[in-house]
Design an enzyme around this catalytic site. Structure first.
Site, PDB file in Angstrom:
ATOM      1  N   LYS A   1      37.687 -30.065   2.002  1.00  9.36           N
ATOM      2  CA  LYS A   1      36.480 -29.084   2.399  1.00  9.36           C
ATOM      3  C   LYS A   1      36.027 -29.853   3.759  1.00  9.36           C
ATOM      4  O   LYS A   1      35.506 -29.114   4.547  1.00  9.36           O
ATOM      5  CB  LYS A   1      35.643 -28.952   1.217  1.00  9.36           C
ATOM      6  CG  LYS A   1      35.961 -28.001   0.187  1.00  9.36           C
ATOM      7  CD  LYS A   1      34.989 -27.657  -0.887  1.00  9.36           C
ATOM      8  CE  LYS A   1      35.722 -26.819  -1.700  1.00  9.36           C
ATOM      9  NZ  LYS A   1      34.829 -26.498  -2.843  1.00  9.36           N
TER      10      LYS A   1
ATOM     11  N   LYS B   1      46.445 -22.220  -3.424  1.00 10.81           N
ATOM     12  CA  LYS B   1      45.783 -21.950  -4.791  1.00 10.81           C
ATOM     13  C   LYS B   1      44.917 -20.683  -4.332  1.00 10.81           C
ATOM     14  O   LYS B   1      44.450 -20.586  -3.337  1.00 10.81           O
ATOM     15  CB  LYS B   1      44.792 -23.053  -4.906  1.00 10.81           C
ATOM     16  CG  LYS B   1      44.063 -22.952  -6.257  1.00 10.81           C
ATOM     17  CD  LYS B   1      43.061 -24.136  -6.459  1.00 10.81           C
ATOM     18  CE  LYS B   1      41.880 -23.977  -5.261  1.00 10.81           C
ATOM     19  NZ  LYS B   1      40.726 -25.069  -5.798  1.00 10.81           N
TER      20      LYS B   1
ATOM     21  N   LYS C   1      38.057 -19.033  -4.237  1.00 14.99           N
ATOM     22  CA  LYS C   1      36.827 -18.247  -3.889  1.00 14.99           C
ATOM     23  C   LYS C   1      36.443 -18.307  -2.690  1.00 14.99           C
ATOM     24  O   LYS C   1      35.715 -17.389  -1.873  1.00 14.99           O
ATOM     25  CB  LYS C   1      35.650 -18.564  -4.965  1.00 14.99           C
ATOM     26  CG  LYS C   1      35.590 -17.693  -6.147  1.00 14.99           C
ATOM     27  CD  LYS C   1      34.307 -18.035  -6.888  1.00 14.99           C
ATOM     28  CE  LYS C   1      34.452 -19.384  -7.580  1.00 14.99           C
ATOM     29  NZ  LYS C   1      33.617 -19.821  -8.512  1.00 14.99           N
TER      30      LYS C   1
HETATM   31  P1  TYM Z   1      34.755 -23.475  -9.570  1.00 17.71           P
HETATM   32  O1  TYM Z   1      33.718 -22.601  -9.693  1.00 17.71           O
HETATM   33  O2  TYM Z   1      35.746 -23.477  -8.324  1.00 17.71           O
HETATM   34  O3  TYM Z   1      35.939 -22.532 -10.638  1.00 17.71           O
HETATM   35  C1  TYM Z   1      35.789 -22.212 -11.826  1.00 17.71           C
HETATM   36  C2  TYM Z   1      36.837 -22.437 -12.803  1.00 17.71           C
HETATM   37  O4  TYM Z   1      37.899 -21.768 -12.581  1.00 17.71           O
HETATM   38  C3  TYM Z   1      39.124 -22.645 -12.526  1.00 17.71           C
HETATM   39  N1  TYM Z   1      40.159 -22.181 -11.032  1.00 17.71           N
HETATM   40  C4  TYM Z   1      41.163 -21.720 -11.080  1.00 17.71           C
HETATM   41  N2  TYM Z   1      42.006 -21.784 -12.204  1.00 17.71           N
HETATM   42  C5  TYM Z   1      43.445 -21.298 -12.159  1.00 17.71           C
HETATM   43  N3  TYM Z   1      43.809 -21.149 -10.711  1.00 17.71           N
HETATM   44  C6  TYM Z   1      43.052 -21.117  -9.806  1.00 17.71           C
HETATM   45  N4  TYM Z   1      43.518 -20.555  -8.668  1.00 17.71           N
HETATM   46  C7  TYM Z   1      41.578 -21.548  -9.823  1.00 17.71           C
HETATM   47  N5  TYM Z   1      40.465 -21.462  -9.160  1.00 17.71           N
HETATM   48  C8  TYM Z   1      39.481 -21.999  -9.900  1.00 17.71           C
HETATM   49  C9  TYM Z   1      38.630 -24.072 -11.966  1.00 17.71           C
HETATM   50  O5  TYM Z   1      39.473 -25.073 -12.307  1.00 17.71           O
HETATM   51  C10 TYM Z   1      37.190 -24.049 -12.874  1.00 17.71           C
HETATM   52  O6  TYM Z   1      37.544 -24.494 -13.994  1.00 17.71           O
HETATM   53  N6  TYM Z   1      33.528 -28.129  -9.912  1.00 17.71           N
HETATM   54  C11 TYM Z   1      33.889 -26.829 -10.586  1.00 17.71           C
HETATM   55  C12 TYM Z   1      32.508 -26.368 -11.276  1.00 17.71           C
HETATM   56  C13 TYM Z   1      31.767 -27.376 -12.177  1.00 17.71           C
HETATM   57  C14 TYM Z   1      32.252 -27.784 -13.501  1.00 17.71           C
HETATM   58  C15 TYM Z   1      31.347 -28.807 -14.187  1.00 17.71           C
HETATM   59  C16 TYM Z   1      33.605 -27.451 -14.133  1.00 17.71           C
HETATM   60  C17 TYM Z   1      30.706 -27.928 -11.979  1.00 17.71           C
HETATM   61  N7  TYM Z   1      30.356 -28.805 -12.918  1.00 17.71           N
HETATM   62  C18 TYM Z   1      31.464 -29.371 -15.257  1.00 17.71           C
HETATM   63  C19 TYM Z   1      33.592 -28.204 -15.503  1.00 17.71           C
HETATM   64  C20 TYM Z   1      32.488 -29.067 -15.847  1.00 17.71           C
HETATM   65  C21 TYM Z   1      34.001 -25.919  -9.667  1.00 17.71           C
HETATM   66  O7  TYM Z   1      33.894 -25.827  -8.480  1.00 17.71           O
HETATM   67  O8  TYM Z   1      34.691 -24.691 -10.514  1.00 17.71           O
END
Ligand code: TYM
Length: 322
Positions: A109, A190, A193
């Site tokens: 990023k 991947k 979003k």
């Molecule tokens: P975020 O918002 O990017 O994504 C949310 C969840 O979706 C999963 N994910 C995917 N799984 C499979 N294939 C994909 N292409 C894909 N894209 C996203 C992510 O692995 C995630 O589980 N840092 C985290 C948010 C967060 C968090 C936390 C998670 C903040 N604090 C504490 C767990 C515990 C994030 O940006 O997820």
């Protein structure tokens, strides 16, 4: 079993988020599970304030529509509970700069922009705080969060060694299939979003026609053999993983039943549409009542805050704060 996970309100929910995370959350929900819309995390990249506010409401509604029941689990908004940011500071004084600059997501990023925010670097510490505040044992996440999870574990262990046993050391859990859903047009990247790929991303709110169009146009290969092989046939492997995520069968068992890509794609369209259509309908109903939605989120935040307060106080005391 204490379960915690979070998701950013930074764009519409796609089937990667749904299969990698949200579907697991629904299966793991209980009175001991907490799920969080992490609006503080969304500030690490440029986002318009009004958009952030709307997308936070959208996501709360979407998570309920997808099957989270606020009467069973705790569903809340991160910024409503001040201890996340407060514990994050304490943990910034435990994590090291070297650890944070090694994070792959940070490097990717940061490369895409000049003058990135400090929050982009310290983001995994806030994520560790999210998890550790709730004495979490299991964190259901997609594959892309593995490295962040490792950091949370390292920080918890270091804190406990240095200041006394305050935190439970969490474990990350991935779904058996679709832990890393790839872009349908570029199956080596991947599904995301934050990177726009109109044909490569299926959103939970997509119409049946859009879902069909995107799956039919998904990139595969020309050898024509249906076989589960990530190395040589990533496009097809991705479709098989998606199929598996929706049906529960293993990707190889699915592959064995098909001879033609077109048949596989056709059945996949039906599976996806059948599962997502009722979610989209519930979402529209829920989203039409802002007041009720905010009320639910506020109730969740109160439940979460009561737990977070205890851990924060223990951590602060252990570090010598008065
Ligand atoms: P975020 O918002 O990017 O994504 C949310 C969840 O979706 C999963 N994910 C995917 N799984 C499979 N294939 C994909 N292409 C894909 N894209 C996203 C992510 O692995 C995630 O589980 N840092 C985290 C948010 C967060 C968090 C936390 C998670 C903040 N604090 C504490 C767990 C515990 C994030 O940006 O997820």
């Amino acid at each position: 079993m204490r379960v915690f996970s979070g998701i950013q309100p930074s764009g519409d929910l796609h089937i990667g988020n749904y299969l990698g995370a949200v579907k697991q959350w629904v299966n793991a929900q209980s009175s001991d599970a907490l799920y969080c819309v992490v609006d503080l995390h969304a500030l690490t990249l440029q986002i318009d304030p009004a958009t952030l506010r709307t997308q936070t409401d959208d996501l709360v509604a979407m998570l309920i529509a997808a099957g989270l029941d606020p009467a069973t689990c705790t569903l809340f908004v991160q910024s409503h509970v001040p201890y996340h940011a407060q514990l994050s500071w304490l943990l910034e004084c435990v994590a090291t700069y070297g650890e944070l600059t090694r994070m792959t997501q940070f490097k990717e990023k940061a490369e895409r922009q000049d003058g990135y925010r400090v929050g982009l670097l310290t983001y995994p510490v806030l994520m560790a705080a999210d998890i550790l505040l709730y004495q979490t044992e299991q964190v259901p996440v997609g594959d892309d969060q593995r490295q962040h999870l490792e950091l949370a574990r390292d920080v918890a262990e270091r804190f406990n060694n240095r200041y006394g046993a305050v935190f439970t050391v969490p474990v990350g859990v991935q779904p058996p299939a679709a832990a890393r859903v790839m872009d349908l047009q570029e199956p080596t990247r991947k599904m995301s979003k934050s990177v726009a790929s109109p044909l490569g991303t299926i959103y939970v709110l997509d119409s049946a026609d859009d879902i069909a169009r995107k799956i039919k146009k998904a990139v595969t290969d020309t050898d024509g053999e249906v076989r589960f092989d990530w190395e040589h046939k990533p496009g097809l492997a991705n479709l098989l993983e998606l199929y598996s995520g929706f049906s529960g069968e293993s990707p190889s068992a699915i592959a064995a039943r098909y001879h033609r890509y077109g048949d596989l794609k056709g059945d996949l369209v039906d599976l996806v549409v059948t599962e997502l259509t009722p979610i989209a309908e519930r979402y529209r109903e829920l989203r039409s009542d802002d007041v009720a939605l905010r009320q639910l989120a506020n109730e969740g935040s109160e439940k979460a805050e009561a737990v977070a307060r205890q851990t924060y106080r223990r951590a602060a005391e252990a570090m010598g704060l008065q």
